[in-house]
Enzyme design. Structure first.
Site, PDB file in Angstrom:
ATOM      1  N   GLY A  91       0.835  -1.190   0.000  1.00 41.29           N
ATOM      2  CA  GLY A  91       0.000   0.000   0.000  1.00 41.29           C
ATOM      3  C   GLY A  91       0.877   1.250   0.000  1.00 41.29           C
ATOM      4  O   GLY A  91       2.098   1.182   0.167  1.00 41.29           O
ATOM      5  N   GLY A  92       0.263   2.398  -0.183  1.00 42.72           N
ATOM      6  CA  GLY A  92       0.999   3.651  -0.133  1.00 42.72           C
ATOM      7  C   GLY A  92       1.440   4.139  -1.501  1.00 42.72           C
ATOM      8  O   GLY A  92       1.177   3.527  -2.531  1.00 42.72           O
ATOM      9  N   ILE A  94       4.644   6.768  -3.621  1.00 41.22           N
ATOM     10  CA  ILE A  94       6.080   6.684  -3.899  1.00 41.22           C
ATOM     11  C   ILE A  94       6.889   7.069  -2.661  1.00 41.22           C
ATOM     12  O   ILE A  94       6.589   8.067  -1.994  1.00 41.22           O
ATOM     13  CB  ILE A  94       6.464   7.605  -5.077  1.00 41.22           C
ATOM     14  CG1 ILE A  94       5.881   7.058  -6.387  1.00 41.22           C
ATOM     15  CG2 ILE A  94       7.987   7.717  -5.207  1.00 41.22           C
ATOM     16  CD1 ILE A  94       6.219   7.899  -7.609  1.00 41.22           C
ATOM     17  N   THR A  95       7.921   6.291  -2.395  1.00 41.47           N
ATOM     18  CA  THR A  95       8.866   6.646  -1.346  1.00 41.47           C
ATOM     19  C   THR A  95      10.260   6.217  -1.762  1.00 41.47           C
ATOM     20  O   THR A  95      10.457   5.584  -2.797  1.00 41.47           O
ATOM     21  CB  THR A  95       8.469   6.029   0.010  1.00 41.47           C
ATOM     22  OG1 THR A  95       9.222   6.660   1.047  1.00 41.47           O
ATOM     23  CG2 THR A  95       8.714   4.533   0.043  1.00 41.47           C
ATOM     24  N   HIS A  97      14.196   4.546  -0.757  1.00 41.63           N
ATOM     25  CA  HIS A  97      14.990   3.659   0.098  1.00 41.63           C
ATOM     26  C   HIS A  97      16.446   3.768  -0.314  1.00 41.63           C
ATOM     27  O   HIS A  97      16.764   3.867  -1.516  1.00 41.63           O
ATOM     28  CB  HIS A  97      14.552   2.205  -0.051  1.00 41.63           C
ATOM     29  CG  HIS A  97      13.119   1.955   0.302  1.00 41.63           C
ATOM     30  ND1 HIS A  97      12.587   2.280   1.529  1.00 41.63           N
ATOM     31  CD2 HIS A  97      12.110   1.426  -0.424  1.00 41.63           C
ATOM     32  CE1 HIS A  97      11.311   1.942   1.547  1.00 41.63           C
ATOM     33  NE2 HIS A  97      10.994   1.430   0.371  1.00 41.63           N
ATOM     34  N   ALA A 158       8.306   5.944   6.997  1.00 43.21           N
ATOM     35  CA  ALA A 158       7.215   5.559   6.105  1.00 43.21           C
ATOM     36  C   ALA A 158       6.804   4.120   6.399  1.00 43.21           C
ATOM     37  O   ALA A 158       7.648   3.285   6.745  1.00 43.21           O
ATOM     38  CB  ALA A 158       7.661   5.685   4.651  1.00 43.21           C
ATOM     39  N   GLY A 171       6.676  -3.344   4.804  1.00 37.97           N
ATOM     40  CA  GLY A 171       6.895  -2.941   6.184  1.00 37.97           C
ATOM     41  C   GLY A 171       7.155  -1.469   6.389  1.00 37.97           C
ATOM     42  O   GLY A 171       6.392  -0.616   5.938  1.00 37.97           O
ATOM     43  N   PHE A 172       8.292  -1.148   7.050  1.00 37.90           N
ATOM     44  CA  PHE A 172       8.571   0.233   7.462  1.00 37.90           C
ATOM     45  C   PHE A 172       9.958   0.649   6.986  1.00 37.90           C
ATOM     46  O   PHE A 172      10.831  -0.184   6.724  1.00 37.90           O
ATOM     47  CB  PHE A 172       8.479   0.386   8.984  1.00 37.90           C
ATOM     48  CG  PHE A 172       9.453  -0.463   9.760  1.00 37.90           C
ATOM     49  CD1 PHE A 172      10.753  -0.025  10.000  1.00 37.90           C
ATOM     50  CD2 PHE A 172       9.080  -1.708  10.255  1.00 37.90           C
ATOM     51  CE1 PHE A 172      11.655  -0.804  10.713  1.00 37.90           C
ATOM     52  CE2 PHE A 172       9.972  -2.502  10.971  1.00 37.90           C
ATOM     53  CZ  PHE A 172      11.273  -2.046  11.191  1.00 37.90           C
ATOM     54  N   CYS A 189       5.350  10.156  -0.478  1.00 38.72           N
ATOM     55  CA  CYS A 189       4.066   9.587  -0.049  1.00 38.72           C
ATOM     56  C   CYS A 189       2.876  10.421  -0.520  1.00 38.72           C
ATOM     57  O   CYS A 189       1.784  10.337   0.051  1.00 38.72           O
ATOM     58  CB  CYS A 189       4.035   9.394   1.465  1.00 38.72           C
ATOM     59  SG  CYS A 189       5.356   8.330   2.097  1.00 38.72           S
TER      60      CYS A 189
END
Length: 240
Positions: A91-92, A94-95, A97, A158, A171-172, A189
């Protein structure tokens, strides 16, 4: 009856694609185990938490097409900045990493957590992060937007998950000491009027991920009411 256990495995620094293959394999195994009572009970003591720093850096997008959150073209992102955009099943929106960010992928069977459900699971992840950064003197909280925030306007963690038949995946991502400059290529996000931050930025010193991990695991053990044990990677996980 024994309470649930989560095995914690470090993937160190690893690409997003390799890490995804590892968590997907574990996710599929746990789903398959649920078809057999003996194997389903095995899941109780073999939930998994993979910890990783993604290297090279990458942007990920959730199930919905949120490419409008990308402020440069996908082609330019790759050609000029050598950053890929990966479409995922979480879910969510764009982020980002990359190195310096602590990413956790819990692969757990929620049936062994008193059937509390995905909402409880996300809230428990958020509280685990809040208590962790509070240990370092950073006051975090939640808003109507999923994740952990500082003063309601700077996201420090996030959270994007998925679940099938109550087995979780994704996950996170907690910003510890990562360079925040790559966030300028996206609307993180999908929230244009708020910023991002890291533990190091908030404390004005470099916070090492090795400082954060034991605090986080202690908080997760308490909040999820589980046994947590460090474990080595299996042979099939090392190969992926």
């Amino acid at each position: 009856m024994l309470r649930p256990r989560i095995l914690v495995k470090s993937l160190d620094k690893r690409s997003y694609s390799d890490s995804f293959s590892i968590q997907k394999h574990r996710f599929d195994t746990m789903l398959a185990n649920r078809n057999d009572p003996v194997s389903a009970e095995h899941n109780r003591r073999n939930n998994m938490l993979y910890l990783v720093e993604h290297d090279p850096e990458v942007f990920t997008m959730g199930r919905r097409d949120t490419s409008s959150d990308l402020l440069v073209t996908e082609e330019k992102l790759k050609s000029d900045h050598n950053i890929e955009l990966v479409r995922t099943t979480r879910g969510g929106r764009i982020t980002w990493h990359g190195p310096g960010q602590l990413v956790g992928y819990p692969i757990i069977d929620l049936h062994h957590f008193q059937n509390k459900g995905v909402e409880w699971y996300v809230q428990s992840l958020q509280q685990s992060i809040i208590d962790t950064i509070n240990h370092f003197g950073i006051k975090g909280g939640t808003t109507s937007d999923v994740g952990v925030w500082i003063e309601n306007n700077r996201k420090i963690c996030a959270i994007g998950v998925s679940a099938s038949r109550w087995v979780t995946m994704h996950g996170f991502a907690l910003n510890v000491n990562n360079n925040l400059s790559s966030y300028r290529h996206i609307i993180p996000c999908g929230i244009s009027d708020k910023g991002v931050t890291s533990m190091s930025k908030e404390l004005n010193r470099k916070v090492e991920i090795s400082e954060v991990v034991p605090v986080l695991l202690n908080n997760m053990q308490r909040i999820f009411d589980v046994d947590m044990e460090m474990a080595p990677l299996d042979a099939d996980e090392i190969k992926k």
